[in-house]
Motif scaffolding. Structure first.
Motif, PDB file in Angstrom:
ATOM      1  N   ALA A 254       2.856  16.373 -12.121  1.00  0.00           N
ATOM      2  CA  ALA A 254       4.082  16.036 -11.382  1.00  0.00           C
ATOM      3  C   ALA A 254       3.863  16.241  -9.898  1.00  0.00           C
ATOM      4  N   HIS A 255       2.928  15.536  -9.346  1.00  0.00           N
ATOM      5  CA  HIS A 255       2.574  15.646  -7.934  1.00  0.00           C
ATOM      6  C   HIS A 255       3.648  14.970  -7.097  1.00  0.00           C
ATOM      7  N   PRO A 256       4.080  15.585  -6.012  1.00  0.00           N
ATOM      8  CA  PRO A 256       5.203  15.021  -5.258  1.00  0.00           C
ATOM      9  C   PRO A 256       4.896  13.701  -4.580  1.00  0.00           C
ATOM     10  N   THR A 257       3.623  13.323  -4.460  1.00  0.00           N
ATOM     11  CA  THR A 257       3.329  12.089  -3.754  1.00  0.00           C
ATOM     12  C   THR A 257       3.118  10.905  -4.671  1.00  0.00           C
ATOM     13  N   SER A 258       3.233  11.063  -5.978  1.00  0.00           N
ATOM     14  CA  SER A 258       2.909   9.959  -6.856  1.00  0.00           C
ATOM     15  C   SER A 258       3.811   9.859  -8.057  1.00  0.00           C
ATOM     16  N   PHE A 259       3.607   8.756  -8.779  1.00  0.00           N
ATOM     17  CA  PHE A 259       4.320   8.508 -10.035  1.00  0.00           C
ATOM     18  C   PHE A 259       3.781   9.417 -11.120  1.00  0.00           C
TER      19      PHE A 259
ATOM     20  N   LEU B  85       6.935  -0.437   7.543  1.00  0.00           N
ATOM     21  CA  LEU B  85       6.569   0.924   7.152  1.00  0.00           C
ATOM     22  C   LEU B  85       7.785   1.688   6.654  1.00  0.00           C
ATOM     23  N   LEU B  86       7.620   2.342   5.526  1.00  0.00           N
ATOM     24  CA  LEU B  86       8.606   3.274   4.988  1.00  0.00           C
ATOM     25  C   LEU B  86       7.961   4.650   4.956  1.00  0.00           C
ATOM     26  N   THR B  87       8.656   5.650   5.492  1.00  0.00           N
ATOM     27  CA  THR B  87       8.126   7.005   5.461  1.00  0.00           C
ATOM     28  C   THR B  87       9.279   7.985   5.317  1.00  0.00           C
ATOM     29  N   VAL B  88       8.948   9.245   5.245  1.00  0.00           N
ATOM     30  CA  VAL B  88       9.941  10.312   5.196  1.00  0.00           C
ATOM     31  C   VAL B  88       9.628  11.281   6.322  1.00  0.00           C
ATOM     32  N   GLY B  89      10.508  12.233   6.570  1.00  0.00           N
ATOM     33  CA  GLY B  89      10.338  13.124   7.711  1.00  0.00           C
ATOM     34  C   GLY B  89       9.328  14.222   7.526  1.00  0.00           C
TER      35      GLY B  89
ATOM     36  N   LEU C  49       4.084   5.758   3.295  1.00  0.00           N
ATOM     37  CA  LEU C  49       3.193   6.881   3.557  1.00  0.00           C
ATOM     38  C   LEU C  49       4.001   8.135   3.822  1.00  0.00           C
ATOM     39  N   GLU C  50       3.460   9.262   3.371  1.00  0.00           N
ATOM     40  CA  GLU C  50       4.044  10.566   3.651  1.00  0.00           C
ATOM     41  C   GLU C  50       3.205  11.346   4.648  1.00  0.00           C
ATOM     42  N   SER C  51       1.955  10.985   4.806  1.00  0.00           N
ATOM     43  CA  SER C  51       1.089  11.596   5.803  1.00  0.00           C
ATOM     44  C   SER C  51       0.239  10.488   6.407  1.00  0.00           C
ATOM     45  N   PHE C  52      -0.179  10.706   7.642  1.00  0.00           N
ATOM     46  CA  PHE C  52      -0.889   9.668   8.379  1.00  0.00           C
ATOM     47  C   PHE C  52      -2.233  10.208   8.837  1.00  0.00           C
ATOM     48  N   GLY C  53      -3.261   9.446   8.562  1.00  0.00           N
ATOM     49  CA  GLY C  53      -4.603   9.842   8.964  1.00  0.00           C
ATOM     50  C   GLY C  53      -5.151   8.897  10.013  1.00  0.00           C
ATOM     51  N   PRO C  54      -6.362   9.142  10.453  1.00  0.00           N
ATOM     52  CA  PRO C  54      -6.986   8.280  11.462  1.00  0.00           C
ATOM     53  C   PRO C  54      -7.076   6.833  10.981  1.00  0.00           C
ATOM     54  N   GLY C  55      -6.861   5.925  11.888  1.00  0.00           N
ATOM     55  CA  GLY C  55      -7.055   4.508  11.588  1.00  0.00           C
ATOM     56  C   GLY C  55      -5.815   3.757  11.173  1.00  0.00           C
ATOM     57  N   ILE C  56      -4.693   4.434  10.924  1.00  0.00           N
ATOM     58  CA  ILE C  56      -3.490   3.740  10.470  1.00  0.00           C
ATOM     59  C   ILE C  56      -2.969   2.794  11.553  1.00  0.00           C
ATOM     60  N   VAL C  57      -2.883   3.269  12.786  1.00  0.00           N
ATOM     61  CA  VAL C  57      -2.359   2.425  13.864  1.00  0.00           C
ATOM     62  C   VAL C  57      -3.274   1.220  14.092  1.00  0.00           C
ATOM     63  N   ALA C  58      -4.582   1.450  14.087  1.00  0.00           N
ATOM     64  CA  ALA C  58      -5.526   0.344  14.284  1.00  0.00           C
ATOM     65  C   ALA C  58      -5.415  -0.679  13.154  1.00  0.00           C
TER      66      ALA C  58
ATOM     67  N   VAL D   8       0.876  -1.169   0.000  1.00  0.00           N
ATOM     68  CA  VAL D   8       0.000   0.000   0.000  1.00  0.00           C
ATOM     69  C   VAL D   8       0.909   1.214   0.000  1.00  0.00           C
ATOM     70  N   SER D   9       0.771   2.072  -1.011  1.00  0.00           N
ATOM     71  CA  SER D   9       1.717   3.174  -1.155  1.00  0.00           C
ATOM     72  C   SER D   9       1.018   4.470  -1.501  1.00  0.00           C
ATOM     73  N   GLN D  10       1.427   5.542  -0.839  1.00  0.00           N
ATOM     74  CA  GLN D  10       0.918   6.862  -1.168  1.00  0.00           C
ATOM     75  C   GLN D  10       1.583   7.386  -2.435  1.00  0.00           C
ATOM     76  N   SER D  11       2.797   6.947  -2.677  1.00  0.00           N
ATOM     77  CA  SER D  11       3.507   7.298  -3.905  1.00  0.00           C
ATOM     78  C   SER D  11       3.464   6.119  -4.855  1.00  0.00           C
ATOM     79  N   GLY D  12       2.927   6.334  -6.050  1.00  0.00           N
ATOM     80  CA  GLY D  12       2.859   5.245  -7.012  1.00  0.00           C
ATOM     81  C   GLY D  12       4.231   4.744  -7.410  1.00  0.00           C
ATOM     82  N   GLN D  13       5.169   5.659  -7.628  1.00  0.00           N
ATOM     83  CA  GLN D  13       6.475   5.235  -8.107  1.00  0.00           C
ATOM     84  C   GLN D  13       7.271   4.514  -7.025  1.00  0.00           C
TER      85      GLN D  13
END
Length: 691
Positions: A686-691, A221-225, A198-207, A143-148
């Motif tokens: 050229a959205h920074p979160t996707s391919f 999990l792979l993320t950035v700062g 993921l680059e941002s986290f919303g409700p329900g991720i931990v659950a 499951v990826s927020q960034s397609g690439q």
């Protein structure tokens, strides 16, 4: 089942041009034509990939269950209106820049949207391939927020031999969220391990991550700062002392997930976890080279593993060392079966939880083709030993690809081309051994919120404070029955040191009061007995509501130097006293809590209780944004908090300043083609979160 096994799909914007998204999506969709109806839509008509097309969805006899939007953004509103009119219930939004009004129409119609600005979806179990690229079927759910980034993970998974069971690019998450995509993997039979970017986290991720762990499917999990948790606008030290990754790591601990820094490390770790979680941190090392074995042992210790001495070493070839690491000393070259025998000695001895085989194995058949069959057979024996024993076996081979390497991977034994990657993956995986996230209660405090230090003391009645009372006049001060030396504070100011609103070691309280009131003005001041106990340690205890993960609790080196040393540990709240003690043990300054240089040890048990109760209070009080005790002085005879701050969760300007601020990623405008079957650069910006 709309996004995992639809009864029918339609690719709107299908194209015969291999350079365009519509071509890749049409080709992928057709791989599942035996399982579902596949419709190709191109407003120019004609054939695509040898299949007839329709010019619009309204030409179809029945509404497709899922529609892929692969047309420029300007054409999307008309396509969506037509699709909703004929009864479409699901959309995959490849196109970027879809208007919010279109998204709102989809939601209001009761339909669902994956994306927009996403790479698509793939499911090996249902022959669903509605994404750019090629996928090798396997056991890793992605499951990826960034397609690439997701596509890179999928490619690495194919190279490592574990493949992908399900791939979901969530893009902008305008409707379907990453948490929903993760929950679908709980019951997905092909998925044994889950990789998330993921680059941002919303409700329900931990659950969602917790449910996957409980289902026996570890999450990596792979993320950035730059996650939402990184957007700090803190009023108190509690927020200022944390970073985005502090909170993300706390979320991972709470959910029983693991965070890694790169796509390659995600796949390396996933490859180990597909064969199970190591039972512990003890590792046995086997090599036919003393140097390679020693390097592996050093790396194991550096990665938090143990390299224990061995007492059960019967069965090793003559000349092999009988210590850990095991050096076969050329016996592997003389007889390749000795590699399997050494692994067998370790897995059956019961003294290790994992085995790392390092060196030349995997290269024999490539360098000497006549040895290939034998090497493959020995690889099969090693795989069988790993399966039967349940001991994790990882191989470092000097070959990145060979018949033996492929046989090991096919048999469930991960192979890495570098020893550091092999050992690091075992070290990461061992962090899950024996871990069972605790469940803490939410002990609510009663009473409404009131600002000020005295009100905070009253609200936090479970904490011991020094004797004190309010003073507003010099007469009040002179009438005190408290024992000096004193501390004098302005009750209403949050950060008293910054405003010179606190005096300590006061011996003439009346004079100190008159001087402070002359500077700060009339109001309620607090006269308090100083804590003069010896052998105390000062800490900060804080809790706040994080915008992404909810309540968090922090403990660290406290007092006026808290921000200087930044020695802190963070966990998601609420925590138990046991978890609080673990937090204290992870501080750099932890030795001070054990009786440094012969000093009597502070009451750590009482301190852990206070940490737990602070965390439980904030978790139970959504009306509070933050709680901070700083400094907290703990000595052999107990805990005293000598300052406290409670921040309301509601202010006249909206949420409290200490709450994290959501920052949506910037969207860059893309050129929009008039061709409804436009190429990749025209469909997706050229959205920074996707391919």
């Amino acid at each position: 089942m709309i996004f995992s096994d639809p009864a029918s799909v339609a690719v709107v914007g299908a194209s015969d041009d291999p350079a365009k998204w519509g071509h890749w999506l049409a080709r992928g969709a057709l791989t599942g034509h035996e399982r579902r109806a596949v419709h190709l839509v191109n407003r120019g008509g004609g054939a695509v990939l040898g299949r007839p097309t329709v010019r619009s969805l309204s030409e179809l006899d029945e509404a497709p269950e899922l529609v892929v939007l692969a047309v420029p953004a300007a054409h999307v509103p008309a396509v969506v209106d037509e699709a909703l009119a004929v009864g479409v219930r699901g959309f995959v939004g490849i196109t970027a820049g879809i208007d919010d009004r279109v998204i709102r129409r989809i939601r209001e119609a009761g339909a669902r949207l994956l994306g927009p600005n996403c790479l698509g979806v793939f499911d090996a179990a249902t022959s669903l391939h509605l994404a750019w690229g090629r996928f090798q079927a396997g056991s890793l759910g992605v499951v990826s927020q960034s397609g690439q980034v997701g596509l890179e993970i999928a490619g690495l998974a194919a190279s490592s031999g574990i493949g992908v069971s399900r791939f979901v690019s969530v893009g902008n998450q305008a409707d379907v969220t990453a948490a929903e995509a993760l929950l679908e993997l709980v019951s997905h039979d092909l998925t044994t391990v889950v990789g998330v970017y993921l680059e941002s986290f919303g409700p329900g991720i931990v659950a969602a991550m917790s449910e996957l762990r409980e289902a026996g499917k570890p999450v990596v999990l792979l993320t950035v700062g730059s996650s939402v948790a990184a957007q700090e606008a803190a009023r108190t030290h509690t927020g200022a002392l944390t970073s985005s990754l502090d909170v993300v790591d706390a979320a991972c601990r709470k959910a029983g997930a693991l965070r890694v820094p790169t796509p390659a490390s995600l796949v390396d770790l996933a490859a180990v976890l597909t064969s199970g979680v190591p039972r512990g941190r003890r590792v046995g090392v086997v090599s036919d080279s003393g140097g390679q074995g020693a390097i592996a042992a050093d790396l194991a210790v550096a990665n938090g593993l143990q390299v224990p001495s061995l007492s059960v070493v019967d069965g090793l070839p003559a000349g092999a060392s009988k210590r850990n690491p095991i050096d076969l000393a050329g016996a592997g070259e003389q007889d390749m079966a000795n590699y399997a025998r050494a692994v067998e000695v370790l897995v059956r001895g019961g003294e290790v939880d994992a085995v790392v085989l390092s060196g030349y194995f995997g290269s024999y058949g490539e360098d000497t083709p006549s040895l290939e069959a034998l090497e493959v057979a020995v690889a099969g024996q090693i795989c069988a030993l790993a399966r039967r024993s349940g001991v994790t076996v990882v191989v470092h081979s000097m070959r990145d690809d060979s018949a033996a390497v492929r046989a090991l991977r096919a048999g469930g034994v991960p192979v890495q081309h570098t020893i550091e990657r092999a050992v690091a993956s075992v070290g990461h995986a061992s962090r899950l051994s024996g871990s069972s996230p605790e469940v803490a209660t939410r002990a609510a405090t009663t009473g409404p919120f009131h600002p000020g230090y005295l009100a905070a003391r009253e609200l936090l009645s479970f904490v011991d404070f020094p004797q004190a009372h309010a003073v507003t006049t010099t007469a009040d001060v002179e009438a005190t029955t408290l024992k000096g030396p004193f501390a004098l504070k302005a009750d209403w100011l949050a950060h008293k040191s910054e405003h010179d609103a606190v005096r300590t070691n006061v011996t003439n309280p009346a004079a100190a009061f008159e001087e402070m009131r002359a500077r700060l003005g009339p109001g309620t001041y607090v006269l308090e007995e100083m804590d003069t106990r010896e052998h105390t340690v000062e800490l900060i205890i804080g809790a706040r509501h994080d915008d992404s993960f909810g309540p968090v609790v922090l403990v660290g080196a406290g007092g006026v130097h808290a921000e200087l040393f930044r020695d802190t540990v963070v966990e998601l709240a609420p925590v138990t006293p046991a978890t609080a003690r673990d937090m204290l043990g992870r501080l750099v300054s932890a030795p001070l809590l054990e009786g440094w240089r012969g000093a009597p040890a502070p009451d750590v048990a009482a301190l852990a209780e206070v940490i737990a109760q602070v965390s439980q209070t904030l978790a139970a009080r959504p009306d509070l944004a933050e709680i901070e005790l700083n400094p907290v002085r703990v000595g052999p005879d107990g805990v005293l908090a000598v300052d406290a701050l409670v921040v309301s969760g509601i202010t006249s300007a909206g949420p409290a300043l200490s709450a994290t601020v959501r920052s949506e990623p910037a969207v860059r405008t893309a050129h929009v083609s008039s061709d409804p079957a436009a190429g990749p650069s025209e469909i997706r910006s050229a959205h920074p979160t996707s391919f």
